[in-house]
Scaffold this motif. Sequence first.
Motif, PDB file in Angstrom:
ATOM      1  N   LYS A  83       0.869  -1.061   0.132  1.00 31.64           N
ATOM      2  CA  LYS A  83      -0.075   0.189   0.032  1.00 31.64           C
ATOM      3  C   LYS A  83       0.781   1.362  -0.126  1.00 31.64           C
ATOM      4  N   GLU A  84       1.973   1.258   0.953  1.00 27.92           N
ATOM      5  CA  GLU A  84       2.612   2.544   0.774  1.00 27.92           C
ATOM      6  C   GLU A  84       3.589   2.662  -0.213  1.00 27.92           C
ATOM      7  N   SER A 101      -6.702  -7.445   0.917  1.00 29.50           N
ATOM      8  CA  SER A 101      -7.820  -6.561   0.327  1.00 29.50           C
ATOM      9  C   SER A 101      -7.406  -5.806  -0.783  1.00 29.50           C
ATOM     10  N   ALA A 106      -8.416  -3.362  -2.148  1.00 26.38           N
ATOM     11  CA  ALA A 106      -9.043  -2.105  -2.160  1.00 26.38           C
ATOM     12  C   ALA A 106      -7.782  -1.561  -1.069  1.00 26.38           C
ATOM     13  N   ASP A 107      -7.420  -2.280  -0.108  1.00 24.43           N
ATOM     14  CA  ASP A 107      -6.287  -1.812   0.665  1.00 24.43           C
ATOM     15  C   ASP A 107      -4.869  -1.649   0.052  1.00 24.43           C
ATOM     16  N   LEU A 108      -4.576  -2.517  -0.934  1.00 23.04           N
ATOM     17  CA  LEU A 108      -3.440  -2.651  -1.599  1.00 23.04           C
ATOM     18  C   LEU A 108      -3.396  -1.454  -2.600  1.00 23.04           C
ATOM     19  N   GLY A 109      -4.298  -1.062  -3.095  1.00 22.07           N
ATOM     20  CA  GLY A 109      -4.457   0.221  -4.030  1.00 22.07           C
ATOM     21  C   GLY A 109      -3.730  -0.028  -5.369  1.00 22.07           C
ATOM     22  N   ARG A 143       3.950  -7.640  10.315  1.00 17.83           N
ATOM     23  CA  ARG A 143       3.716  -6.924   9.175  1.00 17.83           C
ATOM     24  C   ARG A 143       4.364  -7.666   7.925  1.00 17.83           C
TER      25      ARG A 143
END
Length: 442
Positions: A231-232, A258, A260-263, A370
């Motif tokens: 994501k970052e 998800s 959506a979270d990965l972007g 993480r």
Amino acid sequence: MSTRRDFVRSAALASAASLAASVPAAAAPLDESEARALLREPLAPPLGHPDEAARDEGYWRKVAARYRVLGGTTNLEAGYFGMMATPVLEAYHRHIDRANRASSYFARREYPALFAGARDRVAAALGAQPSEVALSRGATEALQALIGQYNGVKAGETVLYADLDYNAMQWAMNALAQRTGATVARFDIPEPATYDNVIAAYAAALDANPRTKLLLLTHCNNKTGLVIPVKEITALAHARGVDVVVDAAHSFGQIPVSLADLGADFVGINLHKWIGAPVGAGALYIRQGKLDRIDRAHADESAPITSINSRIHTGTTHFAIVMTIPDALDFHASIGIEAKSARLRFLRDRWAIPARQVAGVDILTPDDPRMVGSLTAFRLKGRGDREFNQGIARTLLDDFGIFTFPRTGLAKGDCVRVTPALYNAPADADRLVAALRVLAAR
């Protein structure tokens, strides 16, 4: 160059009898009567926090009873493909029989709805819209389509990837660059890795290559198991006008994912690794609004150009494999990704944390929750040559009965990959630690 014979000679390994005395015996497999009794018990999700549930050996023994595991070897190489749980395997056999009995009548009249239903289930599990997902025969096929048909890069621009990315995807990026006249930029992910230094490494690589148009990220790589902060990094790339394709072959089903979270713009996944579908199941994802960046597959006119289905054409699919995808997702959901991920990480930590304290053993994946799931790799300190690591994996199997697998392509040298699964027990991890102590001491 070292060979296994050289390794065995230099290590002066003891006789099989003394080795057996140094390493605990393999965990006793479930006998048939106990397995049948456990299969009759409902598989209710474990109670409490996932980290506490991960230590509920009674529950996980019931889970293990749902896998028919070959005896005689401690299998710590679940990374290649995931064994189907018994309920999934039985469903697969039923689906084969159904498709075979009705033949083309089934294929033409009943199967299209089942295919669409399986696709919809995968989309829901990924947090995506069905129009953003198409089924494939695996992550490699999906990613080759996404990379090979990407049209957003031209001569003089750059495609970017790292040393830990899957070899076949590196080759696909190389081929894209050759076809378009673009430049390939490659960099090395830090070892040892931390959350911050991985992000910094990607930022530096993007800054050093300002004409980058496509960035390949591997969410959980197949070499060391490092889970990177997609994501970052995706946010860094998008801020620079860079599209991102994510290899999620190992992450979906192993850790919570998800889209959506990965972007990310484009993602390839496997369903036959950590979801436990039959081998030959995967999917690709194209984020809404990005479809025009991927050309149609082979000028495919069987689906509208506005449909994701025109971006991949596998021909006649394996009916029973696709039909079994919902069954695999059902079994996966019956355990729950939070509990499953915590159990896999518990089994990983059971061997990796004590092995990190063994002089001469380097654990290549950090303990930061993480950045790790089940898959982790090691090498003996200073020994990154290929033949040596192949010899280590063979010795673990031949002399200790522990199956692992060597991996290559890392900037700092080859390694041996260890990947426990839900059918493994803590005793399996303990055996590996004891074996590593023997190898490192000689």
